[in-house]
Motif scaffolding. Structure first.
Motif, PDB file in Angstrom:
ATOM      1  N   ALA A 153       0.829  -1.206   0.000  1.00 33.74           N
ATOM      2  CA  ALA A 153       0.000   0.000   0.000  1.00 33.74           C
ATOM      3  C   ALA A 153       0.865   1.258   0.000  1.00 33.74           C
ATOM      4  O   ALA A 153       0.596   2.216  -0.745  1.00 33.74           O
ATOM      5  N   GLU A 154       1.915   1.268   0.826  1.00 35.83           N
ATOM      6  CA  GLU A 154       2.798   2.426   0.869  1.00 35.83           C
ATOM      7  C   GLU A 154       3.507   2.635  -0.467  1.00 35.83           C
ATOM      8  O   GLU A 154       3.655   3.774  -0.927  1.00 35.83           O
ATOM      9  N   GLU A 155       3.940   1.544  -1.100  1.00 39.85           N
ATOM     10  CA  GLU A 155       4.638   1.668  -2.384  1.00 39.85           C
ATOM     11  C   GLU A 155       3.708   2.207  -3.462  1.00 39.85           C
ATOM     12  O   GLU A 155       4.118   3.013  -4.309  1.00 39.85           O
ATOM     13  N   ILE A 156       2.466   1.780  -3.431  1.00 43.84           N
ATOM     14  CA  ILE A 156       1.493   2.287  -4.398  1.00 43.84           C
ATOM     15  C   ILE A 156       1.339   3.793  -4.265  1.00 43.84           C
ATOM     16  O   ILE A 156       1.358   4.541  -5.260  1.00 43.84           O
ATOM     17  N   VAL A 157       1.192   4.269  -3.043  1.00 42.67           N
ATOM     18  CA  VAL A 157       1.052   5.713  -2.810  1.00 42.67           C
ATOM     19  C   VAL A 157       2.340   6.432  -3.191  1.00 42.67           C
ATOM     20  O   VAL A 157       2.316   7.512  -3.798  1.00 42.67           O
ATOM     21  N   ARG A 158       3.475   5.833  -2.857  1.00 39.79           N
ATOM     22  CA  ARG A 158       4.774   6.430  -3.188  1.00 39.79           C
ATOM     23  C   ARG A 158       4.921   6.614  -4.705  1.00 39.79           C
ATOM     24  O   ARG A 158       5.573   7.558  -5.166  1.00 39.79           O
ATOM     25  N   GLN A 159       4.316   5.709  -5.470  1.00 40.14           N
ATOM     26  CA  GLN A 159       4.410   5.773  -6.927  1.00 40.14           C
ATOM     27  C   GLN A 159       3.279   6.582  -7.549  1.00 40.14           C
ATOM     28  O   GLN A 159       3.108   6.583  -8.769  1.00 40.14           O
ATOM     29  N   GLY A 160       2.479   7.263  -6.709  1.00 41.52           N
ATOM     30  CA  GLY A 160       1.481   8.174  -7.236  1.00 41.52           C
ATOM     31  C   GLY A 160       0.079   7.626  -7.332  1.00 41.52           C
ATOM     32  O   GLY A 160      -0.815   8.307  -7.860  1.00 41.52           O
ATOM     33  N   GLY A 161      -0.147   6.394  -6.842  1.00 39.56           N
ATOM     34  CA  GLY A 161      -1.477   5.811  -6.904  1.00 39.56           C
ATOM     35  C   GLY A 161      -2.304   6.105  -5.670  1.00 39.56           C
ATOM     36  O   GLY A 161      -1.827   6.666  -4.687  1.00 39.56           O
ATOM     37  N   ARG A 162      -3.582   5.720  -5.728  1.00 42.49           N
ATOM     38  CA  ARG A 162      -4.475   5.777  -4.577  1.00 42.49           C
ATOM     39  C   ARG A 162      -4.802   4.342  -4.185  1.00 42.49           C
ATOM     40  O   ARG A 162      -4.951   3.474  -5.046  1.00 42.49           O
ATOM     41  N   VAL A 163      -4.944   4.108  -2.886  1.00 41.94           N
ATOM     42  CA  VAL A 163      -5.074   2.730  -2.440  1.00 41.94           C
ATOM     43  C   VAL A 163      -6.294   2.544  -1.554  1.00 41.94           C
ATOM     44  O   VAL A 163      -6.627   3.392  -0.718  1.00 41.94           O
ATOM     45  N   ALA A 164      -6.982   1.409  -1.776  1.00 43.96           N
ATOM     46  CA  ALA A 164      -8.053   0.949  -0.902  1.00 43.96           C
ATOM     47  C   ALA A 164      -7.539  -0.307  -0.209  1.00 43.96           C
ATOM     48  O   ALA A 164      -7.119  -1.262  -0.875  1.00 43.96           O
ATOM     49  N   MET A 165      -7.553  -0.303   1.110  1.00 40.97           N
ATOM     50  CA  MET A 165      -6.966  -1.378   1.897  1.00 40.97           C
ATOM     51  C   MET A 165      -8.071  -2.254   2.485  1.00 40.97           C
ATOM     52  O   MET A 165      -8.861  -1.804   3.318  1.00 40.97           O
TER      53      MET A 165
END
Length: 235
Positions: free
Chosen positions: A24-36
């Motif tokens: 989840a953190e990597e997704i946000v770091r790469q500019g994405g939005r995440v649903a956990m």
């Protein structure tokens, strides 16, 4: 250089665990939005600052198709779309056949394979509307070569591998790629506690596995589908 996942909306199952949190953190770091998404009601401890804007969906039973549909529906309703799914939800048991419980085979099938199939099926409608749909599954190196006490776990993860291959064929002309990573031993506190004499530096770090998953979610991996990618560290 633009961020790899800029604007992409990604659902991560098993997201309150060690690997799920790293992904989840990597997704946000790469500019994405995440649903956990997770079976637990809420994350243990304090959520990392990077995930302050993540959509948290706890108490979700992904062995239930209705529950999975409800979670995906909430993601689309609140975030507007769904571009990718990462199936991390799962677990492990070490038991020999002679001394173990046959119920473990049903349990590991349910949490490792059924959750991946159920979440994927529930997400397909939304993913088909994306210009670059992605599904990434968490398999295991043991799915290729098992060992003593690993039968139930390896069988369930072999099922994840076959799901990945078959679903990739089903969806390859519909704009969705489906791949799996096959880690060896992931360096988590639980694994360290279970194997205190092991050489931890040889294991796969959660952040390193998350980076591979992030690549498979990215536009740069658009030509990769049906792949079972070993991520073995130095095991």
């Amino acid at each position: 250089m633009s961020l790899k996942l800029d604007g992409q909306i990604v659902a991560v199952t098993g997201a309150f665990g060690i690997l799920g949190m790293a992904v989840a953190e990597e997704i946000v770091r790469q500019g994405g939005r995440v649903a956990m998404i997770d079976r637990a009601v809420e994350p243990a401890g304090i959520l990392p600052a990077l995930l302050a804007d993540a959509l948290l969906l706890g108490n979700i039973d992904l062995t239930s198709y209705e529950s999975a549909q409800k979670a995906i529906g909430q993601i689309v309703s609140e975030l507007g779309a769904l571009d990718a799914l990462v199936n991390i939800a799962g677990g492990f048991r070490w038991e020999t056949l002679a001394d173990g419980d046959l119920a473990s085979w049903d349990f590991l099938y349910a949490i490792n394979l059924r959750t991946a199939a159920t979440a994927s099926k529930a997400a397909l409608g939304a993913l088909l509307k994306s210009s670059a749909g992605r599904i990434v599954n968490i398999g295991a190196g043991a799915a290729l070569k098992s060992g003593m006490g690993m039968g139930a776990y390896a069988a369930s993860k072999a099922g994840v591998a076959r799901l990945t291959e078959s679903l990739s064929e089903e969806l390859k002309d519909k704009g969705i790629t489906v791949n799996a990573v096959l880690p060896s031993i992931i360096d988590t506190p639980q694994n360290r506690a279970d194997m205190p004499d092991a050489e931890f530096d040889r294991w796969v770090k959660p952040n390193d596995l998350a980076a591979v998953i992030s690549f498979l979610l990215s536009p740069q991996a658009s030509a990769v589908t049906g792949a079972l990618i070993p991520v073995s560290g130095r095991v």
